[in-house]
Design a protein around this motif. Structure first.
Motif, mmCIF file in Angstrom:
data_model
loop_
_atom_site.group_PDB
_atom_site.id
_atom_site.type_symbol
_atom_site.label_atom_id
_atom_site.label_comp_id
_atom_site.label_asym_id
_atom_site.label_seq_id
_atom_site.Cartn_x
_atom_site.Cartn_y
_atom_site.Cartn_z
ATOM 1 N N GLU A 74 0.663 -1.281 0.061
ATOM 2 C CA GLU A 74 -0.052 0.049 -0.059
ATOM 3 C C GLU A 74 0.935 1.249 -0.136
ATOM 4 O O GLU A 74 0.713 2.196 -0.794
ATOM 5 C CB GLU A 74 -1.025 0.048 1.321
ATOM 6 C CG GLU A 74 -1.876 1.322 1.289
ATOM 7 C CD GLU A 74 -2.761 0.940 2.469
ATOM 8 O OE1 GLU A 74 -3.536 2.081 2.814
ATOM 9 O OE2 GLU A 74 -3.183 -0.032 3.136
ATOM 10 N N GLN A 75 2.047 1.499 0.848
ATOM 11 C CA GLN A 75 2.570 2.556 0.861
ATOM 12 C C GLN A 75 3.264 2.875 -0.452
ATOM 13 O O GLN A 75 3.307 4.164 -0.854
ATOM 14 C CB GLN A 75 3.742 2.224 2.112
ATOM 15 C CG GLN A 75 4.472 3.618 2.379
ATOM 16 C CD GLN A 75 3.441 4.790 2.812
ATOM 17 O OE1 GLN A 75 2.576 4.234 3.379
ATOM 18 N NE2 GLN A 75 3.588 6.021 2.364
ATOM 19 N N SER A 76 3.886 2.131 -1.018
ATOM 20 C CA SER A 76 4.548 2.402 -2.506
ATOM 21 C C SER A 76 3.306 2.755 -3.257
ATOM 22 O O SER A 76 3.793 3.831 -4.146
ATOM 23 C CB SER A 76 5.464 1.043 -2.904
ATOM 24 O OG SER A 76 6.264 0.801 -2.192
ATOM 25 N N LEU A 128 0.675 4.431 -2.507
ATOM 26 C CA LEU A 128 0.169 5.830 -2.153
ATOM 27 C C LEU A 128 1.337 6.799 -2.516
ATOM 28 O O LEU A 128 0.939 7.787 -3.120
ATOM 29 C CB LEU A 128 0.164 5.717 -0.593
ATOM 30 C CG LEU A 128 -1.119 5.154 -0.081
ATOM 31 C CD1 LEU A 128 -1.126 4.959 1.305
ATOM 32 C CD2 LEU A 128 -2.526 5.874 -0.451
ATOM 33 N N GLU A 129 2.486 6.420 -2.455
ATOM 34 C CA GLU A 129 3.699 7.421 -2.597
ATOM 35 C C GLU A 129 3.705 7.671 -4.328
ATOM 36 O O GLU A 129 3.683 8.903 -4.684
ATOM 37 C CB GLU A 129 5.033 6.939 -2.344
ATOM 38 C CG GLU A 129 5.170 6.857 -0.709
ATOM 39 C CD GLU A 129 6.342 6.072 -0.453
ATOM 40 O OE1 GLU A 129 7.016 5.580 -1.487
ATOM 41 O OE2 GLU A 129 6.679 5.958 0.525
ATOM 42 N N TYR A 130 3.255 6.563 -5.165
ATOM 43 C CA TYR A 130 3.188 6.825 -6.438
ATOM 44 C C TYR A 130 2.137 7.647 -6.930
ATOM 45 O O TYR A 130 2.496 8.798 -7.888
ATOM 46 C CB TYR A 130 3.082 5.419 -7.163
ATOM 47 C CG TYR A 130 2.852 5.272 -8.796
ATOM 48 C CD1 TYR A 130 4.251 5.449 -9.454
ATOM 49 C CD2 TYR A 130 1.851 5.481 -9.320
ATOM 50 C CE1 TYR A 130 4.099 5.513 -10.890
ATOM 51 C CE2 TYR A 130 1.595 5.421 -10.860
ATOM 52 C CZ TYR A 130 2.872 5.383 -11.436
ATOM 53 O OH TYR A 130 2.869 5.617 -12.806
ATOM 54 N N ARG A 180 0.811 10.110 -5.324
ATOM 55 C CA ARG A 180 1.146 11.471 -4.997
ATOM 56 C C ARG A 180 2.036 11.989 -5.790
ATOM 57 O O ARG A 180 1.954 13.275 -6.046
ATOM 58 C CB ARG A 180 1.729 11.255 -3.396
ATOM 59 C CG ARG A 180 0.520 10.952 -2.260
ATOM 60 C CD ARG A 180 0.855 10.582 -0.975
ATOM 61 N NE ARG A 180 0.050 10.105 -0.191
ATOM 62 C CZ ARG A 180 0.205 9.571 0.856
ATOM 63 N NH1 ARG A 180 1.334 9.071 1.251
ATOM 64 N NH2 ARG A 180 -0.951 8.877 1.642
ATOM 65 N N GLU A 181 2.969 11.298 -6.218
ATOM 66 C CA GLU A 181 3.993 11.817 -7.389
ATOM 67 C C GLU A 181 3.116 12.063 -8.886
ATOM 68 O O GLU A 181 3.554 13.161 -9.344
ATOM 69 C CB GLU A 181 5.087 10.638 -7.569
ATOM 70 C CG GLU A 181 6.164 10.566 -6.303
ATOM 71 C CD GLU A 181 6.979 9.207 -6.485
ATOM 72 O OE1 GLU A 181 6.918 8.834 -7.601
ATOM 73 O OE2 GLU A 181 7.819 9.091 -5.552
ATOM 74 N N GLU A 207 -5.834 7.594 -3.274
ATOM 75 C CA GLU A 207 -5.781 7.120 -1.846
ATOM 76 C C GLU A 207 -6.690 6.319 -1.397
ATOM 77 O O GLU A 207 -6.253 5.262 -0.609
ATOM 78 C CB GLU A 207 -5.169 8.072 -0.800
ATOM 79 C CG GLU A 207 -4.101 9.008 -1.400
ATOM 80 C CD GLU A 207 -3.815 10.126 -0.519
ATOM 81 O OE1 GLU A 207 -2.591 10.448 -0.677
ATOM 82 O OE2 GLU A 207 -4.794 10.526 0.150
#
Length: 423
Positions: free
Chosen positions: A126-128, A130-132, A134-135, A163
């Motif tokens: 999930e974290q990766s 979410l970061e993608y 946002r980028e 998200e």
């Protein structure tokens, strides 16, 4: 020929109806079927997850050919198990059906074969993911990697919406299907679908269609399994169709052959017609639902003969003849769908509407004595022919006006894009 159709929805009712007209058919079974299919053959209670029980039934009843309708059974390898038992089946192998079972599999094949599609990234945490997003920013598309009954795709207008979709996938909203996520660029354009039979090496183009995934008028509300469709899709011109065959379908068939997993079955290509040309959104490894309903209304050739040729590797020399008419289907669903809903409400007037140009395919229905009851989310597929999309739409809604089902609802604008263009 003794034939078994696997499934209980509107797609399977349409397939059973088309197969029932074949001169080579001697007996038709549908497992489990619905209240509509019982008029075409014998409904059979079978556990579709129990492949051994299906094989035993086929042997007991001397079934010659099995047509597998639903995606879950296709991806689970029912076709492989039937063929291993010596029973011919219209169903791609589980290996080839990964085209539908894993969006990442399809994206990898697109990259390998230079098939035009949206740029993407694949995530297992999930974290990766979410970061993608946002980028990348929004709009952006979040997809559960596996099967999700048409509901695992979110076209996110904002990063916050993306998200939420990512969190739902990894939180188990789609079970194991959401354990991996594909995130794609948002493509501008209009969607259309093309259906093609494959026999492992050769292809036979069937027809185009457009469906409506959103629950409410104006293409608003949550995604569903489909609230209506029409065929052909005028926006998919002959020139665009040739381009799709050359740049998307043929490379797919060749790529799977090269991998040693030839595709035998129907390829359902979901397309986005962009300013840069057609791009593949996704593949399904079975007939669409509700697209199958409009295809079967227009098809004049023997569908059973064509499906057998696909399964047996003998498509060369086969052709499909179609009505010039447009076919349009409107889904009547239980109020609350695609969320929670109640079953068991009674439907009146749906079974007196079948003519040469209109037909009500059952999706989620059952019979209690002489009463017709709703037994699912999508319940009826009211389907009509017409010289234009507008005429077919008018005929379908005239039929709907004669159905008395207070607990049901439908969209009022199926076909609106084509009608706005005067098609």
């Amino acid at each position: 020929m003794r034939v078994l159709v696997i499934g209980s929805g509107g797609r399977e009712h349409a397939l059973a109806w088309a197969v029932s007209k074949s001169p080579i058919l001697t007996h038709l079974f549908i497992a489990p079927g619905n209240a509509g299919t019982e008029a075409l053959g014998d409904n059979v209670v079978l556990d579709l997850k129990n492949h051994g029980a299906i094989i035993d039934f086929c042997r007991l009843m001397a079934v010659d050919f099995v047509i597998v309708g639903p995606d879950a059974q296709v991806v689970a390898g029912l076709g492989d198990d039937l063929r291993a038992a010596g029973i011919n089946a219209f169903c791609p192998s589980a290996a080839a059906a990964q085209l539908e079972g894993s969006k990442n599999f399809t994206k990898q094949l697109c990259a390998e074969m230079n098939i035009p599609t949206a740029a993407y990234a694949h995530f297992t945490d999930e974290q990766s993911a979410l970061e993608y997003v946002r980028e990348q920013g929004a709009p952006i598309v979040v997809k559960a990697d596996g099967l999700a009954a048409g509901k695992g795709v979110t076209v996110a207008a904002t990063v916050a919406e993306a998200e939420t979709a990512i969190h739902e996938c990894f939180a188990g909203a789609f079970g194991a299907s959401g354990a991996e996520v594909v995130i794609e660029e948002f493509l501008e354009g209009e969607e259309a679908s093309l259906f093609v039979l494959c026999d492992g090496e050769n292809t036979l183009m069937l027809a185009s269609a457009q469906d409506h995934k959103r629950a409410f008028d104006g293409d608003t509300g949550p995604n569903t399994g489909g609230m209506g469709a029409y065929s052909p899709a005028p926006i998919l011109t002959d020139a665009l169709t040739r381009e799709v065959m050359e740049t998307i379908i043929q490379p797919t068939v060749e790529g799977l052959q090269r991998r040693g997993t030839p595709y035998q079955g129907v390829l359902y290509a979901g397309l986005m017609l962009t300013a840069d040309g057609p791009k593949l959104i996704e593949y399904n490894a079975r007939f669409g639902d509700p697209e199958c309903q409009v295809l079967m209304m227009r098809l004049q050739s023997d569908i059973l003969e064509l499906l057998i040729a696909s399964a047996m590797g003998t498509l060369i020399g086969k052709f499909a003849e179609w009505r010039d008419d447009v076919a349009l289907t409107v889904i009547m669903a239980t109020k609350g769908y695609p969320g929670s809903y109640e079953t068991g409400s009674e439907i009146h007037g749906a079974e007196e509407l079948d003519t040469s140009s209109t037909r009500v395919f059952h999706a989620g229905t059952r019979r209690a004595d002489s009463r017709l009851l709703a037994n699912g989310g999508r319940v009826l597929n009211v389907t009509a022919l017409g010289a234009t999309v507008a005429e077919a739409q008018r005929h379908a809604y005239q039929c709907i006006e004669q159905i008395n089902w207070p607990e049901g609802f439908c969209r009022k604008d199926i076909g609106w894009r084509a009608i706005e263009r005067g098609e």
